[in-house]
Design a protein around this motif. Structure first.
Motif, PDB file in Angstrom:
ATOM      1  N   TRP B  36       0.828  -1.194   0.000  1.00 49.11           N
ATOM      2  CA  TRP B  36       0.000   0.000   0.000  1.00 49.11           C
ATOM      3  C   TRP B  36       0.864   1.245   0.000  1.00 49.11           C
ATOM      4  O   TRP B  36       0.665   2.162  -0.796  1.00 49.11           O
ATOM      5  CB  TRP B  36      -0.934  -0.033   1.206  1.00 49.11           C
ATOM      6  N   LYS B  37       1.853   1.252   0.905  1.00 50.07           N
ATOM      7  CA  LYS B  37       2.723   2.425   0.971  1.00 50.07           C
ATOM      8  C   LYS B  37       3.534   2.553  -0.312  1.00 50.07           C
ATOM      9  O   LYS B  37       3.779   3.651  -0.800  1.00 50.07           O
ATOM     10  CB  LYS B  37       3.663   2.307   2.171  1.00 50.07           C
ATOM     11  N   GLY B  38       3.968   1.397  -0.805  1.00 50.69           N
ATOM     12  CA  GLY B  38       4.795   1.424  -2.013  1.00 50.69           C
ATOM     13  C   GLY B  38       4.016   1.871  -3.230  1.00 50.69           C
ATOM     14  O   GLY B  38       4.546   2.534  -4.117  1.00 50.69           O
ATOM     15  N   SER B  39       2.715   1.539  -3.243  1.00 53.33           N
ATOM     16  CA  SER B  39       1.923   1.892  -4.424  1.00 53.33           C
ATOM     17  C   SER B  39       1.841   3.401  -4.592  1.00 53.33           C
ATOM     18  O   SER B  39       1.575   3.903  -5.672  1.00 53.33           O
ATOM     19  CB  SER B  39       0.526   1.302  -4.300  1.00 53.33           C
ATOM     20  N   LYS B  40       2.117   4.143  -3.501  1.00 54.51           N
ATOM     21  CA  LYS B  40       2.070   5.604  -3.596  1.00 54.51           C
ATOM     22  C   LYS B  40       3.193   6.158  -4.456  1.00 54.51           C
ATOM     23  O   LYS B  40       3.180   7.327  -4.833  1.00 54.51           O
ATOM     24  CB  LYS B  40       2.122   6.218  -2.203  1.00 54.51           C
ATOM     25  N   ALA B  41       4.179   5.323  -4.718  1.00 55.92           N
ATOM     26  CA  ALA B  41       5.246   5.772  -5.609  1.00 55.92           C
ATOM     27  C   ALA B  41       4.756   5.820  -7.045  1.00 55.92           C
ATOM     28  O   ALA B  41       5.331   6.505  -7.880  1.00 55.92           O
ATOM     29  CB  ALA B  41       6.448   4.846  -5.491  1.00 55.92           C
ATOM     30  N   VAL B  42       3.702   5.075  -7.332  1.00 53.77           N
ATOM     31  CA  VAL B  42       3.196   5.002  -8.706  1.00 53.77           C
ATOM     32  C   VAL B  42       1.870   5.747  -8.844  1.00 53.77           C
ATOM     33  O   VAL B  42       1.671   6.488  -9.789  1.00 53.77           O
ATOM     34  CB  VAL B  42       3.022   3.525  -9.120  1.00 53.77           C
ATOM     35  N   PHE B  43       0.990   5.542  -7.865  1.00 53.64           N
ATOM     36  CA  PHE B  43      -0.305   6.213  -7.915  1.00 53.64           C
ATOM     37  C   PHE B  43      -0.282   7.378  -6.937  1.00 53.64           C
ATOM     38  O   PHE B  43      -0.220   7.158  -5.732  1.00 53.64           O
ATOM     39  CB  PHE B  43      -1.423   5.246  -7.519  1.00 53.64           C
ATOM     40  N   PHE B  44      -0.320   8.590  -7.444  1.00 49.28           N
ATOM     41  CA  PHE B  44      -0.350   9.737  -6.533  1.00 49.28           C
ATOM     42  C   PHE B  44      -0.911  10.928  -7.293  1.00 49.28           C
ATOM     43  O   PHE B  44      -1.216  10.851  -8.480  1.00 49.28           O
ATOM     44  CB  PHE B  44       1.047  10.034  -5.986  1.00 49.28           C
ATOM     45  N   ARG B  45      -1.066  12.073  -6.558  1.00 52.25           N
ATOM     46  CA  ARG B  45      -1.516  13.298  -7.212  1.00 52.25           C
ATOM     47  C   ARG B  45      -0.302  14.148  -7.489  1.00 52.25           C
ATOM     48  O   ARG B  45       0.387  14.566  -6.572  1.00 52.25           O
ATOM     49  CB  ARG B  45      -2.510  14.022  -6.299  1.00 52.25           C
ATOM     50  N   ALA B 287      -4.207  24.572  -3.790  1.00 50.87           N
ATOM     51  CA  ALA B 287      -4.606  23.791  -4.960  1.00 50.87           C
ATOM     52  C   ALA B 287      -4.419  24.618  -6.237  1.00 50.87           C
ATOM     53  O   ALA B 287      -3.930  24.109  -7.249  1.00 50.87           O
ATOM     54  CB  ALA B 287      -6.052  23.337  -4.823  1.00 50.87           C
ATOM     55  N   ALA B 288      -4.784  25.890  -6.187  1.00 55.75           N
ATOM     56  CA  ALA B 288      -4.614  26.741  -7.365  1.00 55.75           C
ATOM     57  C   ALA B 288      -3.134  26.975  -7.647  1.00 55.75           C
ATOM     58  O   ALA B 288      -2.721  27.152  -8.789  1.00 55.75           O
ATOM     59  CB  ALA B 288      -5.335  28.057  -7.156  1.00 55.75           C
ATOM     60  N   MET B 289      -2.336  27.025  -6.588  1.00 60.68           N
ATOM     61  CA  MET B 289      -0.918  27.315  -6.747  1.00 60.68           C
ATOM     62  C   MET B 289      -0.151  26.127  -7.332  1.00 60.68           C
ATOM     63  O   MET B 289       0.900  26.299  -7.929  1.00 60.68           O
ATOM     64  CB  MET B 289      -0.304  27.683  -5.403  1.00 60.68           C
ATOM     65  N   LEU B 290      -0.648  24.897  -7.079  1.00 53.93           N
ATOM     66  CA  LEU B 290       0.104  23.710  -7.523  1.00 53.93           C
ATOM     67  C   LEU B 290      -0.648  22.855  -8.537  1.00 53.93           C
ATOM     68  O   LEU B 290      -0.048  22.030  -9.203  1.00 53.93           O
ATOM     69  CB  LEU B 290       0.458  22.852  -6.305  1.00 53.93           C
ATOM     70  N   GLN B 291      -1.962  23.075  -8.635  1.00 53.36           N
ATOM     71  CA  GLN B 291      -2.784  22.306  -9.589  1.00 53.36           C
ATOM     72  C   GLN B 291      -2.554  20.792  -9.504  1.00 53.36           C
ATOM     73  O   GLN B 291      -1.993  20.190 -10.423  1.00 53.36           O
ATOM     74  CB  GLN B 291      -2.506  22.779 -11.007  1.00 53.36           C
ATOM     75  N   PRO B 292      -2.944  20.154  -8.402  1.00 54.62           N
ATOM     76  CA  PRO B 292      -2.735  18.710  -8.282  1.00 54.62           C
ATOM     77  C   PRO B 292      -3.629  17.929  -9.234  1.00 54.62           C
ATOM     78  O   PRO B 292      -4.777  18.340  -9.476  1.00 54.62           O
ATOM     79  CB  PRO B 292      -3.111  18.427  -6.832  1.00 54.62           C
ATOM     80  N   ARG B 293      -3.102  16.862  -9.792  1.00 52.76           N
ATOM     81  CA  ARG B 293      -3.873  15.976 -10.677  1.00 52.76           C
ATOM     82  C   ARG B 293      -3.488  14.548 -10.389  1.00 52.76           C
ATOM     83  O   ARG B 293      -2.301  14.260 -10.233  1.00 52.76           O
ATOM     84  CB  ARG B 293      -3.548  16.258 -12.143  1.00 52.76           C
ATOM     85  N   PRO B 294      -4.458  13.635 -10.346  1.00 50.00           N
ATOM     86  CA  PRO B 294      -4.115  12.221 -10.139  1.00 50.00           C
ATOM     87  C   PRO B 294      -3.301  11.697 -11.323  1.00 50.00           C
ATOM     88  O   PRO B 294      -3.563  12.077 -12.465  1.00 50.00           O
ATOM     89  CB  PRO B 294      -5.469  11.510 -10.069  1.00 50.00           C
ATOM     90  N   THR B 295      -2.344  10.838 -11.021  1.00 49.71           N
ATOM     91  CA  THR B 295      -1.524  10.309 -12.115  1.00 49.71           C
ATOM     92  C   THR B 295      -1.081   8.889 -11.813  1.00 49.71           C
ATOM     93  O   THR B 295      -1.061   8.465 -10.658  1.00 49.71           O
ATOM     94  CB  THR B 295      -0.292  11.192 -12.338  1.00 49.71           C
ATOM     95  N   ILE B 296      -0.764   8.173 -12.862  1.00 45.55           N
ATOM     96  CA  ILE B 296      -0.150   6.845 -12.709  1.00 45.55           C
ATOM     97  C   ILE B 296       1.245   6.940 -13.301  1.00 45.55           C
ATOM     98  O   ILE B 296       1.413   7.032 -14.516  1.00 45.55           O
ATOM     99  CB  ILE B 296      -0.961   5.756 -13.439  1.00 45.55           C
ATOM    100  N   TYR B 297       2.215   6.964 -12.426  1.00 41.29           N
ATOM    101  CA  TYR B 297       3.587   7.152 -12.880  1.00 41.29           C
ATOM    102  C   TYR B 297       4.212   5.769 -13.079  1.00 41.29           C
ATOM    103  O   TYR B 297       5.040   5.328 -12.314  1.00 41.29           O
ATOM    104  CB  TYR B 297       4.339   7.978 -11.835  1.00 41.29           C
ATOM    105  N   TRP B 298       3.800   5.092 -14.157  1.00 43.99           N
ATOM    106  CA  TRP B 298       4.277   3.712 -14.364  1.00 43.99           C
ATOM    107  C   TRP B 298       5.744   3.685 -14.747  1.00 43.99           C
ATOM    108  O   TRP B 298       6.412   2.667 -14.609  1.00 43.99           O
ATOM    109  CB  TRP B 298       3.434   3.016 -15.426  1.00 43.99           C
ATOM    110  N   ARG B 299       6.236   4.833 -15.218  1.00 42.41           N
ATOM    111  CA  ARG B 299       7.655   4.852 -15.587  1.00 42.41           C
ATOM    112  C   ARG B 299       8.553   4.759 -14.355  1.00 42.41           C
ATOM    113  O   ARG B 299       9.766   4.690 -14.488  1.00 42.41           O
ATOM    114  CB  ARG B 299       7.970   6.136 -16.344  1.00 42.41           C
ATOM    115  N   PRO B 509       9.507   9.075   1.583  1.00 44.40           N
ATOM    116  CA  PRO B 509       9.014   7.780   2.075  1.00 44.40           C
ATOM    117  C   PRO B 509       8.387   6.958   0.958  1.00 44.40           C
ATOM    118  O   PRO B 509       8.471   5.739   0.942  1.00 44.40           O
ATOM    119  CB  PRO B 509       7.983   8.172   3.131  1.00 44.40           C
ATOM    120  N   HIS B 510       7.787   7.670  -0.002  1.00 49.01           N
ATOM    121  CA  HIS B 510       7.150   6.943  -1.107  1.00 49.01           C
ATOM    122  C   HIS B 510       8.191   6.158  -1.898  1.00 49.01           C
ATOM    123  O   HIS B 510       7.930   5.069  -2.382  1.00 49.01           O
ATOM    124  CB  HIS B 510       6.424   7.916  -2.020  1.00 49.01           C
ATOM    125  N   ASN B 511       9.376   6.717  -1.982  1.00 48.31           N
ATOM    126  CA  ASN B 511      10.434   6.036  -2.726  1.00 48.31           C
ATOM    127  C   ASN B 511      10.974   4.848  -1.950  1.00 48.31           C
ATOM    128  O   ASN B 511      11.252   3.787  -2.504  1.00 48.31           O
ATOM    129  CB  ASN B 511      11.575   7.009  -3.006  1.00 48.31           C
TER     130      ASN B 511
END
Lengths: 302, 544
Positions: B36-45, B287-299, B509-511
């Motif tokens: 679960w913790k590790g998956s945050k390295a790939v699935f995050f905003r 949120a306006a300053m950073l514009q978070p978006r969900p992403t899948i960083y499979w790379r 920690p995500h790494n």
């Protein structure tokens, strides 16, 4: 309630494959004509064997497992082209003697052989004996069918390949011939690449015989080849032995006295590591010379 | 009696299923949080900073889209950053003093350009120097009255025509600015403000990257703000809250930490200053300053990382782990299987064999760090430097006992009749082993390989000294085999490095858990391949 004709037809169609399979099974039961060996080389069923016809000669041969006696002072000659049965109660040394002929007992540590045991005039337990040559000339079929976990083709081609035959056409010819000789060709010719372990027990044992034949041996040793088989498969193996007789010298160890009586020309009776009686099968079973033999074959002990 | 037997049967069944359930639960408790913790390295905003980083470091993404978003976020940040800059002018006198000094130097050049006489030049320089020194003194003093009187002396020169329309004119506007600041802040608390402002600035940098006017930092991790929304949230907390140590009770002298807002009107350090609106401004508009978006960083599984694993993925680590594992298997499997064959087929059950077997069993229980030290003392010294070769050889030694034992059992389990069949056909011992025993023992040997594969992939201690590095070149695999003599990164070592690294685990920690997850997935994948192979092998052996 009446079934419509459609339904009946359907049912018949469903049944048909079953019927066919059944009929093919019954076909299995009636072995086809087996190629007979050279009729001119029939063994002479004399009580004594002429010296030039002797292929295995054992003279005062003893074999020990450490300090335990396996067989002791065995003296018997086996005629070329004949079928010789060795019978006797469990632990009497018949398998031991058989396995001495191609030195399979070498696998057991701390064993020792004494006396003479010669195959084709060559002492088996000589230091200079080439085991590879010996075992190629003296093939062996074991109690339990033990085909390799390879295809049928590779099983039969194993021996020829060991001898360095690599040409596909040559191997094909050998495989077909041996499978025909072992009366297995008709059953497996369509799928030679099938795993040997997918065959039935009887077919596996015939495959093992075919595998042995592929080495072109002079002698085939059979160590209770039918003890793991049902009567039907046993009958087929016995037919096979009869067919191979003449071309090959066969020595068969069996617990089954009827089998010995059916297939063999000569019979040896072993008891407690000693050869009690050896002679023509018909004589031994009808008119045994020794008391122990009579007791054994009439079922009083053993 | 029958009842008692039934009870015993039921009890036994319950006990067995209970222990299996317990095992499964333990496994889940151990594995799931890791994954679960590790998956945050790939699935995050991801934030806009993430896209900037990807664009700059990995040359990915739409330039136009990024430009548009950068403009949007910059606009959102503008007010807060301006506020911070204005306030820090008062606190961070270094900024003002630098400007004053530079104005003084420019004046000199300006006068030379005007070609004034030498006397005039010296006089004006002297005057300007006095003004400058007065200003600098005003900046340094903590006494408000003194500062104002010093500024008065500065402003007195404002009417000097020589300074008008010259670069030195800026000094007077700065003086005006500083006068205004003096009204707003309590000079006596300036050092205190300065320390807190430093933290605020650091957190602002952590959130939004380098502040306006700052030069581009040399380290990549300082060039971007918070690339991940969860990291941004964390830094927002650091920005807003300060820790104050307060007595725990009325009579108790012990101090306990208390989190208070920096803009708290009563207790917050910036509560009464003009910086106070900054905090709620950032909090509400983050949120306006950073514009978070969900992403899948499979790379993540393929990307190289920046130094310290701040950004990027674990590609080189995956490659290194694979290389080490496969290479160690290349060494260990033939050696192990042949040793097992010797022990079973050739060596008689004498005392020598028993001693050898005991030694192997002992080796299997030796702590892995001992192997690591051995690798350092033997392979590394032999090869000259830590390298993939020495590391994989050390790993091979580590797994050798496991492979030998599993192979021994597997070879022993091959029915004697198989070997006899081959021997009776005139095959030699070696040929029999190769063509009959080995294929039949294959599934059993593979089981040993599976066990040791996972171990080799996950062990850290043996490669600690023998060839693993936290940062290093990616091995370029090729026929030249030079890569064999280079050290490599590895997942297990990378994870260890982040964990023991100074505060690194807190920052990424995500790494850290991403590496753990990747390692688990990798081992799972390798195992799956081996299990599949074993399944096919045993299917073939059974003749299906």
């Amino acid at each position: 309630m009446l079934l419509s004709s459609d339904k009946i037809q359907k049912k018949q169609q469903l049944l048909r494959p079953n019927m066919e399979r059944l009929s093919s099974q019954t076909a299995d039961r009636q072995p086809g004509p087996i190629r007979l060996a050279d009729p001119n080389r029939k063994p002479e069923l004399q009580q004594t064997i002429r010296p030039e016809r002797v292929i295995i000669r054992s003279k005062d041969f003893s074999f020990y497992y450490g300090s335990k006696i396996g067989v002791e002072k065995i003296t018997m000659d086996i005629e070329a082209g004949s079928v010789t049965a060795i019978i006797g109660p469990s632990g009497c040394g018949k398998s031991t003697f058989l396995r001495c002929i191609n030195r399979m007992n070498d696998l057991i540590p701390n064993t020792r052989a004494e006396g003479l045991l010669a195959v084709g005039g060559q002492n088996v337990y000589d230091k200079n004996t080439n085991l590879v040559n010996l075992r190629q000339q003296v093939g062996m079929v074991f109690q339990k069918p033990n085909p390799f976990a390879k295809s049928i083709y590779d099983n039969v081609a194993y021996g020829p390949r060991l001898q360095g035959i690599r040409r596909r056409s040559e191997l094909d010819a050998i495989v077909e011939q041996c499978l025909r000789d072992a009366a297995l060709w008709e059953e497996v010719k369509d799928d030679l690449s099938k795993s040997a372990l997918a065959l039935s027990g009887g077919q596996q044992q015939r495959l093992c015989i075919a595998r042995t034949l592929a080495n072109k041996p002079k002698i085939i040793l059979m160590d209770e080849p039918c003890s793991a088989l049902d009567p039907l498969a046993t009958a087929r193996i016995e037919d096979l032995i009869a067919a191979l007789k003449g071309t090959y010298t066969i020595v068969i160890v069996t617990h089954n006295m009827q089998q010995a009586a059916r297939v063999s020309d000569r019979t040896a009776f072993f008891c407690l590591g000693k050869l009690i009686e050896y002679g023509r099968t018909d004589v031994l079973f009808t008119n045994p010379a020794k008391k122990e033999t009579e007791d054994y074959i009439t079922g009083r002990f053993g | 009696m029958t009842l008692w037997r039934q009870i015993k049967n039921t009890l036994f069944t319950a006990l067995c299923s209970g222990s299996v359930l317990f095992l499964a639960a333990t496994l889940m408790i151990f594995l799931l949080p890791m994954l679960w913790k590790g998956s945050k390295a790939v699935f995050f905003r991801k934030t806009v900073e993430f896209d900037k980083m990807q664009k700059e470091l990995f040359k990915r993404g739409h330039a136009e889209d990024l430009e548009r978003r950068t403009a949007q976020t910059n606009q959102a940040r503008q007010e807060a950053l301006a506020l911070l800059e204005h306030f820090s002018r008062g606190i961070d006198t270094a900024l003002l003093s630098r400007e004053v000094r530079s104005a003084y130097q420019q004046l000199g050049r300006h006068l030379r350009y005007l070609e004034v006489s030498d006397d005039e030049y010296a006089r004006l320089r002297e005057q300007a120097k006095d003004i400058r020194d007065a200003f600098l003194q005003a900046l340094e003093t903590t006494d408000k009255a003194e500062a104002e009187s010093l500024l008065d002396t500065v402003d007195a020169q404002q009417t000097n025509p020589r300074f008008q329309n010259s670069p030195f004119e800026v000094v007077f506007s700065l003086s005006k600015q500083y006068r205004q600041i003096l009204q707003e802040i309590d000079l006596s608390r300036r050092p205190e403000y300065a320390a807190e402002l430093d933290i605020v600035k650091t957190e602002m940098r952590n959130l939004f990257g380098p502040l306006p006017g700052e030069s581009i930092p040399p380290l990549p991790q300082d060039r971007f703000g918070a690339t991940r929304w969860d990291v941004a949230q964390r830094h927002l907390q650091y920005l807003i809250y300060q820790t104050k140590w307060v007595p725990s009770g009325k009579d108790d002298k012990r101090l306990i930490p208390k989190q208070i807002r920096r803009d708290d009107p009563e207790e917050g350090i910036f509560g009464k200053t003009e910086l106070a609106p900054l905090f709620s401004m950032v909090e509400q508009n983050l949120a306006a300053m950073l514009q978070p978006r969900p992403t899948i960083y499979w790379r993540y599984f393929l990307d190289d990382s920046t130094a310290g694993h701040y950004f990027g993925g674990v590609g080189p680590e995956v490659l290194g782990t694979l290389l080490l594992t496969v290479l160690s298997m290349c060494f260990a499997v033939p050696l192990g299987v042949l040793s097992a064959a010797y022990l079973v087929e050739y060596a008689a059950g004498g005392i020598t064999t028993r001693i050898i077997r005991t030694c192997i069993n002992t080796l299997a229980g030796v702590p892995s760090i001992v192997y690591g030290l051995f690798g350092l003392a033997f392979f590394v010294l032999l090869a000259g430097n830590p390298s993939i070769l020495s590391a994989s050889m050390t790993l091979a030694l580590l797994v050798l006992p496991v492979i030998i034992r599993a192979s021994e059992e597997a070879i022993r389990a091959v029915p004697q009749s198989y070997k006899e069949a081959s021997l009776a056909l005139g095959a030699g011992k070696f040929r029999t082993f190769l063509t009959v025993t080995l294929p039949a023992a294959g599934p059993g040997i593979l089981t040993g390989i599976i066990l040791s594969l996972s171990r080799a992939a996950g062990e850290t201690a043996p490669i600690l000294f023998a060839g693993a590095v936290a940062l290093g070149p990616i091995p370029d695999i090729g026929l030249h085999l030079k890569w064999l003599f280079q050290p490599t990164r590895a997942l297990s070592y990378g994870c260890y490095d982040i964990t023991v690294g100074d505060r690194l685990a807190m920052q990424v920690p995500h790494n850290q858990f991403g590496m753990v997850m990747t390692l688990i997935l990798l081992v799972l994948l390798l195992n799956l391949a081996a299990v599949l192979l074993r399944w096919r092998m045993s299917k073939k052996l059974q003749g299906l």
